[in-house]
Design a protein around this motif. Structure first.
Motif, PDB file in Angstrom:
ATOM      1  N   ALA A  12       0.837  -1.313  -0.044  1.00 39.94           N
ATOM      2  CA  ALA A  12      -0.211  -0.066   0.169  1.00 39.94           C
ATOM      3  C   ALA A  12       0.827   1.157   0.054  1.00 39.94           C
ATOM      4  O   ALA A  12       0.410   2.130  -0.451  1.00 39.94           O
ATOM      5  CB  ALA A  12      -0.806  -0.017   1.254  1.00 39.94           C
ATOM      6  N   PHE A 323      -5.889   7.388   4.094  1.00 36.64           N
ATOM      7  CA  PHE A 323      -6.318   6.177   3.874  1.00 36.64           C
ATOM      8  C   PHE A 323      -5.275   5.077   3.964  1.00 36.64           C
ATOM      9  O   PHE A 323      -5.322   4.263   4.670  1.00 36.64           O
ATOM     10  CB  PHE A 323      -7.106   5.635   2.538  1.00 36.64           C
ATOM     11  N   TRP A 326      -4.166   4.991   7.385  1.00 29.18           N
ATOM     12  CA  TRP A 326      -4.931   4.281   8.320  1.00 29.18           C
ATOM     13  C   TRP A 326      -4.615   2.664   8.172  1.00 29.18           C
ATOM     14  O   TRP A 326      -4.427   2.049   9.006  1.00 29.18           O
ATOM     15  CB  TRP A 326      -6.340   4.321   7.938  1.00 29.18           C
ATOM     16  N   ILE A 327      -4.127   2.314   6.732  1.00 30.17           N
ATOM     17  CA  ILE A 327      -3.933   1.016   6.477  1.00 30.17           C
ATOM     18  C   ILE A 327      -2.479   0.702   7.325  1.00 30.17           C
ATOM     19  O   ILE A 327      -2.101  -0.349   7.949  1.00 30.17           O
ATOM     20  CB  ILE A 327      -3.515   0.680   5.086  1.00 30.17           C
ATOM     21  N   HIS A 330      -3.344   0.220  10.817  1.00 33.53           N
ATOM     22  CA  HIS A 330      -3.709  -1.395  11.085  1.00 33.53           C
ATOM     23  C   HIS A 330      -2.774  -2.370  11.087  1.00 33.53           C
ATOM     24  O   HIS A 330      -2.599  -3.182  11.937  1.00 33.53           O
ATOM     25  CB  HIS A 330      -4.641  -1.636  10.073  1.00 33.53           C
ATOM     26  N   ARG A 331      -1.728  -2.369  10.062  1.00 34.70           N
ATOM     27  CA  ARG A 331      -0.953  -3.086  10.030  1.00 34.70           C
ATOM     28  C   ARG A 331       0.134  -3.129  11.053  1.00 34.70           C
ATOM     29  O   ARG A 331       0.581  -4.184  11.702  1.00 34.70           O
ATOM     30  CB  ARG A 331       0.117  -2.737   8.648  1.00 34.70           C
ATOM     31  N   GLY A 334      -2.205  -4.410  14.414  1.00 34.94           N
ATOM     32  CA  GLY A 334      -2.615  -5.780  14.597  1.00 34.94           C
ATOM     33  C   GLY A 334      -4.390  -5.809  14.988  1.00 34.94           C
ATOM     34  O   GLY A 334      -4.924  -4.702  14.915  1.00 34.94           O
ATOM     35  N   ARG A 335      -4.839  -6.688  15.291  1.00 30.41           N
ATOM     36  CA  ARG A 335      -6.221  -6.895  15.725  1.00 30.41           C
ATOM     37  C   ARG A 335      -6.421  -6.644  17.090  1.00 30.41           C
ATOM     38  O   ARG A 335      -5.402  -6.531  18.006  1.00 30.41           O
ATOM     39  CB  ARG A 335      -6.585  -8.542  15.435  1.00 30.41           C
ATOM     40  N   GLY A 341     -10.592   6.437  13.105  1.00 31.43           N
ATOM     41  CA  GLY A 341     -11.120   6.237  11.534  1.00 31.43           C
ATOM     42  C   GLY A 341     -10.451   7.120  10.848  1.00 31.43           C
ATOM     43  O   GLY A 341      -9.565   8.120  10.918  1.00 31.43           O
TER      44      GLY A 341
ATOM     45  N   MET B  31     -12.881  -0.321   5.242  1.00 29.00           N
ATOM     46  CA  MET B  31     -12.734  -0.412   6.617  1.00 29.00           C
ATOM     47  C   MET B  31     -13.809  -1.588   7.361  1.00 29.00           C
ATOM     48  O   MET B  31     -13.552  -2.153   8.343  1.00 29.00           O
ATOM     49  CB  MET B  31     -13.360   0.832   7.342  1.00 29.00           C
ATOM     50  N   LEU B  60      -2.525  -6.462   3.777  1.00 34.49           N
ATOM     51  CA  LEU B  60      -2.714  -6.541   5.159  1.00 34.49           C
ATOM     52  C   LEU B  60      -2.675  -8.129   5.659  1.00 34.49           C
ATOM     53  O   LEU B  60      -2.199  -8.592   6.382  1.00 34.49           O
ATOM     54  CB  LEU B  60      -3.927  -5.885   5.816  1.00 34.49           C
TER      55      LEU B  60
END
Lengths: 412, 93
Positions: A12, A323, A326-327, A330-331, A334-335, A341, B31, B60
């Motif tokens: 990305a 965006f 944000w990716i 997230h990477r 993790g979860r 947002g 998202m 991801l």
């Protein structure tokens, strides 16, 4: 239907490097105008003018186009890019060093800079084509989309080849009829490369981001075929005065179609993006109308290259950069962690501020219409301010992401 | 605005959910697809329909080592099948 392999998905952040370089070139264009004053605005052939124009076309718009291709093509047409992140880094370096050499070479009449740029820049465009074209040919479906990218890339290669010849001519190494071939070079570059790419991408992103309808496939295909025919005619005839009208017509159609789609949108999503595109398309239509009317094309260039096209790409960058941020967040996280947002990484108010700063850039066509050293320098300061604000706003997404990570670490 | 969540078939003792995100404004599809993936338990899968091939999502998932397959649809858009691996410790936690 096309099956895709997960391990071929591009990284990305690959386009981010190009997109974040755009404001730097905008600031540099402003600095050039402050230094040169109205010398850069009186004739299209002065070294200062050539340097300024290429800071816009290659530095600002070129980086945006490279980033868009690398971001968009895999997603929209399932095209697998060759080379990945590492090639992307090399491509970014090669392209921007080439632009820097060209701008410096033009500004200072520096033969070494011009000659080196004449080799480096075509090499950068060939490298982009090598990364993209094999996947473009191998992909299935989305024929019109792939045709649009194909025309844009072919035009970019023709523009780069003609540009290299012209640069060698400026360096005194080649006898070239500069005036005639410059018109051909500019037509292929602005219409074939930039506007075709923009129209190709717009057909997909306007419905997605702005809630408009889509241009019918047959209409877009006819427009694209018309552009190709006109560009070939321009190259074949090389008739100076006719070129302006030939180039202006498809640009006007593109701008008009975009405005019509916004006007007739079933679910238009009001916001800075829609407003920026409306302003950018109106400005682009004005530039297209001015091209055959105002002599020399200087006024049209100042509106089209200095204001309209940069506004269209800036508005899209303000959507894409947060965006991508944000990716990355997230990477990294993790979860299991609630992330801010995309809209919090780059709030609508910040995008609106960039849009509201744009009228400052009207000083550029004003300085073109009533040339004076002071007005030209005001336009230069306006460019520095607007592009600094744009860069600061884009980097804001990264600042907020880092702030979030710091607070996360503290809370642990 | 269409946002259908429906059970299609069973996979690895868990129902396969399908989420149609094609009509959502960007960047909502990405998202929501990621939120749906995050909610999976080991062995579960979700199928999402997106307006474009979601390359950042695939990127991801690849980084996590999760299996996923993507199919480009003829009329544009993509169908992505995301599966949470059985040995995913985080998911189990």
């Amino acid at each position: 239907m096309t099956k895709l392999r997960l391990d071929r998905a591009p990284a990305a952040p690959l386009p981010l490097r190009f997109l974040l370089t755009v404001p730097l070139w905008g600031v540099l264009a402003g600095v050039l105008l402050i230094v040169d004053g109205d010398v850069a605005l009186r004739t299209r052939w002065s070294p200062a003018t050539l340097a300024l124009v290429h800071a816009f076309t290659l530095g600002v718009l070129g980086n945006a186009m490279f980033g868009s291709i690398l971001q968009f093509l895999p997603a929209a047409a399932g095209v697998t890019l060759r080379g990945g992140e590492r090639s992307g880094r090399w491509l970014h370096g090669l392209f921007n060093v080439g632009v820097l050499l060209l701008v410096a070479g033009m500004h200072q009449r520096w033969p070494f800079g011009l000659m080196t740029a004449a080799m480096v820049l075509p090499a950068a465009f060939v490298m982009l084509a090598l990364m993209v074209v094999p996947g473009l040919l191998a992909a299935a479906g989305q024929r019109l989309l792939r045709a649009g990218f194909g025309v844009a890339l072919a035009s970019a290669l023709v523009t780069a080849a003609l540009g290299a010849v012209l640069a060698l001519g400026l360096a005194g190494r080649l006898a070239v009829p500069l005036m005639v071939w410059t018109d051909v070079h500019a037509s292929w570059g602005v219409l074939g490369w930039i506007v075709v790419l923009l129209a190709t991408v717009a057909r997909v992103v306007m419905p997605m981001f702005q809630g408009t309808g889509s241009v019918p496939e047959a209409a877009q295909a006819t427009w694209l075929a018309g552009v190709v025919a006109m560009l070939v005619a321009v190259a074949g005839l090389r008739a100076g005065s006719a070129v302006a009208g030939v180039v202006a017509a498809p640009v006007l159609i593109f701008a008009g179609a975009g405005l019509w789609l916004q006007w007739r949108a079933p679910r238009l999503r009001r916001g800075p993006l829609v407003d920026s595109w409306r302003a950018g398309l109106i400005a682009l239509a004005c530039a297209a109308l001015a091209l055959p009317i105002a002599p020399g094309g200087m006024l049209a260039a100042s509106v089209g290259l200095g204001l309209a096209l940069p506004l269209l790409v800036t508005a899209m960058m303000l959507e894409i950069v947060p965006f991508i941020g944000w990716i990355a967040l997230h990477r990294h996280c993790g979860r299991g962690i609630q992330l801010p947002g995309v809209q919090r990484l780059l709030p609508e108010a910040d995008k609106r501020r960039v849009l509201l700063a744009q009228p400052l850039l009207l000083s550029l066509p004003a300085a073109m219409a009533w040339p004076s050293a002071s007005l030209a320098r005001v336009a230069g300061v306006a460019l520095v301010l607007v592009w600094s604000l744009t860069g600061w706003t884009l980097l804001g997404a990264g600042r907020r992401a880092r702030h979030f990570l710091r607070s996360l670490e503290k809370s642990r | 605005m269409q946002n259908n969540l429906s059970t299609v078939c069973g996979v690895a003792d868990a129902p396969l959910l399908e989420l149609d995100l094609r009509d959502l404004p960007s960047p909502e599809p990405m998202m929501r697809a990621l939120a749906a993936a995050d909610a999976l338990r080991p062995g579960q899968a979700v199928q999402v329909l997106t307006p474009l091939l979601p390359t950042p999502l695939l990127d991801l998932l690849q980084a996590r080592g999760w299996p996923a397959t993507a199919t480009l649809l003829a009329g544009g858009g993509a169908r992505v099948l995301i599966r949470c691996p059985l040995g995913d410790d985080e998911a189990a936690a």
